[in-house]
Design an enzyme around this catalytic site. Structure first.
Site, PDB file in Angstrom:
ATOM      1  N   ASP A 196      -5.427 -13.071  -2.158  1.00  0.00           N
ATOM      2  CA  ASP A 196      -5.208 -14.423  -1.653  1.00  0.00           C
ATOM      3  C   ASP A 196      -6.293 -14.823  -0.652  1.00  0.00           C
ATOM      4  O   ASP A 196      -7.096 -13.994  -0.209  1.00  0.00           O
ATOM      5  CB  ASP A 196      -3.845 -14.525  -0.983  1.00  0.00           C
ATOM      6  N   TYR A 225      -3.199  -0.764  -0.775  1.00  0.00           N
ATOM      7  CA  TYR A 225      -3.589  -1.703   0.271  1.00  0.00           C
ATOM      8  C   TYR A 225      -3.444  -1.025   1.625  1.00  0.00           C
ATOM      9  O   TYR A 225      -2.623  -0.126   1.798  1.00  0.00           O
ATOM     10  CB  TYR A 225      -2.688  -2.940   0.264  1.00  0.00           C
TER      11      TYR A 225
END
Length: 252
Positions: free
Chosen positions: A55, A113
């Site tokens: 994003d 992540y």
């Protein structure tokens, strides 16, 4: 011109200036920048496929995309050429030949992540971490993170109105560590939903700050309601950090 050959490009980027990975109208994106650099270098339109989207504002210390190339080229010259064309916030690290059907998105076995939090103002880290002036309880956050491993449906952490067939993810590890004055959240899964990691981090921090009990994590996940989870943590602290593929797709 030779036969079309597929390659995996491994790269990293500072997500701050970009409106995410995926090409969009009237927006500066990572994918657009790489496709433009490849097209400029080879003097023909070229497209890439990434391992997944990040994003707006999210970084990647490791991202992978595939590209089909029908030209002969020197790999070292191509690396130097692309890095010379690309904006300073993107770096290509390697180019590896793969099988014709290798797919950067669908062949990924797992993705990882890392989320970074710091607890005092830093002119050097501010772009890459969530600065909080309240220190959450590390043990509570790790106890709540363990609950994630007992579930597979994470609709409660997904952005609403997202186009997916299902909300199931297999989370393989999720834990916080304290390191050099930072708190780092590590999470690995076979796939992630849009906004999932930031929503998980926001919820865990709420638990660490005593706004929610540890046991609420189980209830939040079972509710499948995004409104029950915490607010999304800031994008700037999130890094796509690792993508794993089967070794047999690599030809060199």
């Amino acid at each position: 011109m030779s036969r079309i050959q597929r390659y995996f490009l491994e790269l990293s980027y500072h997500g701050g200036p970009f409106h995410g990975w995926q090409i969009q109208q009237n927006a500066f994106t990572v994918q657009e920048s790489i496709e433009s650099a490849l097209s400029t270098y080879f003097k023909t339109p070229m497209t890439i496929m990434g391992s997944g989207r990040t994003d707006t504002g999210v970084h990647a210390s490791m991202q992978v995309c595939h590209v089909d190339i029908s030209h002969e080229f020197d790999r070292e010259k191509l690396l130097k050429g692309l890095n010379g064309i690309l904006p300073k916030e993107i770096a290509i690290h390697s180019i590896r030949k793969v099988t014709d059907d290798a797919h950067a998105r669908f062949d990924a076995i797992e993705r990882s992540y890392v989320y970074r939090m710091i607890f005092r103002k830093s002119p050097f880290l501010d772009e890459f971490a969530w600065t909080s002036f309240f220190t959450p309880d590390l043990q509570k956050m790790n106890d709540a993170a363990l609950i994630l491993l007992n579930h597979e449906d994470f609709e409660c952490f997904s952005k609403v109105h997202t186009e997916v067939n299902h909300f199931r993810c297999q989370i393989k590890q999720a834990h916080w560590e304290q390191k050099d004055g930072e708190l780092l959240f590590h999470i690995t899964a076979n796939r992630f939903l849009r906004g999932m990691v930031r929503a998980i981090v926001g919820t865990l921090v709420d638990i660490g700050l005593g706004k929610k009990p540890v046991e609420s994590m189980d209830e939040i996940i079972k509710s499948k309601d995004r409104n029950k989870a915490g607010k999304a943590a800031p994008a700037k602290g999130l890094f796509l950090s690792k993508i794993v593929y089967p070794e047999n797709i690599y030809l060199d």
